[in-house]
Scaffold this active site. Sequence first.
Site, PDB file in Angstrom:
ATOM      1  N   ARG A 101     -34.808 -59.646 -25.678  1.00  0.00           N
ATOM      2  CA  ARG A 101     -33.475 -59.133 -26.057  1.00  0.00           C
ATOM      3  C   ARG A 101     -32.719 -60.293 -26.694  1.00  0.00           C
ATOM      4  O   ARG A 101     -32.532 -61.332 -26.058  1.00  0.00           O
ATOM      5  CB  ARG A 101     -32.729 -58.601 -24.835  1.00  0.00           C
ATOM      6  CG  ARG A 101     -31.267 -58.316 -25.119  1.00  0.00           C
ATOM      7  CD  ARG A 101     -30.581 -57.507 -24.057  1.00  0.00           C
ATOM      8  NE  ARG A 101     -30.938 -56.093 -24.156  1.00  0.00           N
ATOM      9  CZ  ARG A 101     -30.228 -55.094 -23.641  1.00  0.00           C
ATOM     10  NH1 ARG A 101     -29.112 -55.344 -22.977  1.00  0.00           N
ATOM     11  NH2 ARG A 101     -30.617 -53.851 -23.775  1.00  0.00           N
ATOM     12  N   HIS A 128     -32.505 -51.052 -31.577  1.00  0.00           N
ATOM     13  CA  HIS A 128     -32.791 -50.858 -30.146  1.00  0.00           C
ATOM     14  C   HIS A 128     -33.818 -49.710 -30.024  1.00  0.00           C
ATOM     15  O   HIS A 128     -33.493 -48.616 -29.564  1.00  0.00           O
ATOM     16  CB  HIS A 128     -31.480 -50.516 -29.431  1.00  0.00           C
ATOM     17  CG  HIS A 128     -31.541 -50.653 -27.937  1.00  0.00           C
ATOM     18  ND1 HIS A 128     -32.631 -51.176 -27.265  1.00  0.00           N
ATOM     19  CD2 HIS A 128     -30.613 -50.340 -26.976  1.00  0.00           C
ATOM     20  CE1 HIS A 128     -32.371 -51.165 -25.966  1.00  0.00           C
ATOM     21  NE2 HIS A 128     -31.171 -50.666 -25.765  1.00  0.00           N
ATOM     22  N   GLN A 131     -34.592 -47.664 -26.762  1.00  0.00           N
ATOM     23  CA  GLN A 131     -33.548 -46.706 -26.388  1.00  0.00           C
ATOM     24  C   GLN A 131     -33.739 -45.366 -27.105  1.00  0.00           C
ATOM     25  O   GLN A 131     -33.729 -44.312 -26.469  1.00  0.00           O
ATOM     26  CB  GLN A 131     -32.167 -47.295 -26.731  1.00  0.00           C
ATOM     27  CG  GLN A 131     -31.013 -46.379 -26.375  1.00  0.00           C
ATOM     28  CD  GLN A 131     -30.832 -46.204 -24.880  1.00  0.00           C
ATOM     29  OE1 GLN A 131     -30.721 -47.172 -24.164  1.00  0.00           O
ATOM     30  NE2 GLN A 131     -30.801 -44.960 -24.403  1.00  0.00           N
ATOM     31  N   ASP A 229     -21.841 -44.743 -28.757  1.00  0.00           N
ATOM     32  CA  ASP A 229     -22.176 -46.056 -28.191  1.00  0.00           C
ATOM     33  C   ASP A 229     -20.865 -46.836 -28.112  1.00  0.00           C
ATOM     34  O   ASP A 229     -19.854 -46.424 -28.706  1.00  0.00           O
ATOM     35  CB  ASP A 229     -23.195 -46.742 -29.133  1.00  0.00           C
ATOM     36  CG  ASP A 229     -23.632 -48.126 -28.635  1.00  0.00           C
ATOM     37  OD1 ASP A 229     -23.430 -48.425 -27.444  1.00  0.00           O
ATOM     38  OD2 ASP A 229     -24.181 -48.895 -29.455  1.00  0.00           O
ATOM     39  N   CYS A 269     -26.143 -44.307 -24.864  1.00  0.00           N
ATOM     40  CA  CYS A 269     -27.165 -45.254 -24.385  1.00  0.00           C
ATOM     41  C   CYS A 269     -26.716 -45.989 -23.131  1.00  0.00           C
ATOM     42  O   CYS A 269     -27.562 -46.501 -22.395  1.00  0.00           O
ATOM     43  CB  CYS A 269     -27.528 -46.233 -25.498  1.00  0.00           C
ATOM     44  SG  CYS A 269     -26.099 -47.094 -26.186  1.00  0.00           S
ATOM     45  N   ARG A 297     -35.835 -44.380 -19.798  1.00  0.00           N
ATOM     46  CA  ARG A 297     -36.162 -45.721 -20.310  1.00  0.00           C
ATOM     47  C   ARG A 297     -37.417 -46.227 -19.595  1.00  0.00           C
ATOM     48  O   ARG A 297     -38.306 -46.814 -20.195  1.00  0.00           O
ATOM     49  CB  ARG A 297     -35.000 -46.696 -20.065  1.00  0.00           C
ATOM     50  CG  ARG A 297     -33.721 -46.408 -20.832  1.00  0.00           C
ATOM     51  CD  ARG A 297     -33.897 -46.612 -22.320  1.00  0.00           C
ATOM     52  NE  ARG A 297     -34.364 -47.950 -22.640  1.00  0.00           N
ATOM     53  CZ  ARG A 297     -33.587 -49.037 -22.727  1.00  0.00           C
ATOM     54  NH1 ARG A 297     -32.283 -48.927 -22.563  1.00  0.00           N
ATOM     55  NH2 ARG A 297     -34.108 -50.217 -23.021  1.00  0.00           N
TER      56      ARG A 297
HETATM   57  N1  NVA Z   1     -24.546 -51.453 -29.270  1.00  0.00           N
HETATM   58  C1  NVA Z   1     -24.623 -51.889 -27.897  1.00  0.00           C
HETATM   59  C2  NVA Z   1     -25.805 -51.263 -27.217  1.00  0.00           C
HETATM   60  C3  NVA Z   1     -25.900 -51.577 -25.745  1.00  0.00           C
HETATM   61  C4  NVA Z   1     -27.121 -50.954 -25.114  1.00  0.00           C
HETATM   62  C5  NVA Z   1     -24.709 -53.407 -27.859  1.00  0.00           C
HETATM   63  O1  NVA Z   1     -25.474 -53.979 -28.640  1.00  0.00           O
HETATM   64  O2  NVA Z   1     -24.017 -54.016 -27.038  1.00  0.00           O
HETATM   65  N1   CP Z   2     -28.840 -49.047 -22.838  1.00  0.00           N
HETATM   66  C1   CP Z   2     -29.178 -50.310 -22.531  1.00  0.00           C
HETATM   67  O1   CP Z   2     -29.968 -50.974 -23.215  1.00  0.00           O
HETATM   68  O2   CP Z   2     -28.598 -50.777 -21.388  1.00  0.00           O
HETATM   69  P1   CP Z   2     -28.629 -52.268 -20.857  1.00  0.00           P
HETATM   70  O3   CP Z   2     -27.795 -53.094 -21.806  1.00  0.00           O
HETATM   71  O4   CP Z   2     -28.029 -52.189 -19.485  1.00  0.00           O
HETATM   72  O5   CP Z   2     -30.031 -52.763 -20.818  1.00  0.00           O
END
Ligand code: NVA
Ligand code: CP
Length: 313
Positions: A101, A128, A131, A229, A269, A297
Site C-alpha cells: 500500500r 485500488h 477493492q 468514497d 469502500c 475483501r
Molecule cells: N480514496 C480513499 C480510499 C480509502 C480506501 C483513500 O485513498 O484514502
Molecule cells: N477500503 C479499504 O481499503 O479500507 P482500509 O483503508 O481500512 O484498508
Amino acid sequence: MRHFLKSTDFSPQEVEEVFKLAQEIKKQRGRIDSEWLEEQFWGMLFFKSSTRTRVSFEVGIQELGGKVLYLNKNDVQISRGESIADSARVLSRYLHGIVIRCYDHSVLEEFAEMGSMPVINALSDYLHPCQIYADAFTMVERWAKDGPLSESLKGRKIAFLGDTACNMGNSWILGGSLFGMEVALSGPQGYEPGDEIKEELRRSGLNPSWTFHTDPMEAVKDADVVYTDVWVSMGMEDEEQERLKTFSPYQVNEQIMQHAKPDALFMHCLPAHPGQEVTQEVLDSPASIIFDQAENRLHIQKAILAMLAKING
Ligand code: NVA
Ligand code: CP
C-alpha cells in the site's frame, strides 16, 4: 511473473475464475484447510494506514497456509533512503510475494520490475483494484443466476459520486470497462478523471464505458448502484477544508438515492465519514451493503492470491 497492480491484470476469463474461486473459498471458510500458499512467506509493506486491507490480507494469507510479515514503512530502511529497487531485490530473496500500500503507483511498478516475486496492489494514489474486485463480487452475489458469474454485471449501471479523480474513481473507470458495466461519474468541475487513467484504458483495448456529469441527479438516474468514497483521500489532508466545501453538492443522501432505480444498492469502500460524502441514514438503510463489501475483501483477496499462485506456479 504475473502481478496484480490493476484490475486489468486479469483477463475477463480470469476474472470469472477469480469470482468462482472466491465463491468456493467463502463457502469452505473454516471447514476445509486451504494450502495454496503452504510454506510461503508473504510481506505486507504499508506506507499508509489501513483497517480492512491489512487485516483481511493478514487473515487471508494465513488461511491459505502462508505466513505474513507486516512491514510498516517506518520500520524498514526505505524510510532512511534505501531505494525501492534494492528493497525489492533484497526482499525477493526472503519472501514469496508482497502486498504493498503506497502513495505513488510507481513504487508498485518498480517492485514488480526489480523484484522476483508477485506484487499485489493494496491501494495506491492511482488505483485500488482489490477493492473493486470485492465490490463486483458483492454485486455478483446478488445478481448472478445460472451461467457465468461475471455475466450478471454486464450492462448494469454504477454511479460514482464525489472525487472522481481519486483511486476509487480511476478504479471504476478501468474496472467498469473490464466488467462490462456502465460507469457514470459525478463530481465538481476541476476534479474530473485525469489523462493517466484515460491512457490506461486506451492501452487496455477495452471499450470505454464511462461518462462524467457535474449534475449528480443525471449520474444516478436508473443506476443499479450508487457508490461513493471519502472526499479527502489519504495524503490530501492539506486540501481538507477546500474539498469539504467543493464536494458538498455530491453527498449521497435519501434524495439522491430516490433518483436511482427503486432497488438500487448503496456501496462505499469505507472508511466512511457520515455527514460528509454520505448521510448516516443512507449508510444504515436497507439499500446499504457496505459490510458485505468489507467482508468480501477477505474472500476475493484469497481468490486473487490463489489465482496468482496457480498462474505463477
Ligand atoms: N480514496 C480513499 C480510499 C480509502 C480506501 C483513500 O485513498 O484514502
Ligand atoms: N477500503 C479499504 O481499503 O479500507 P482500509 O483503508 O481500512 O484498508
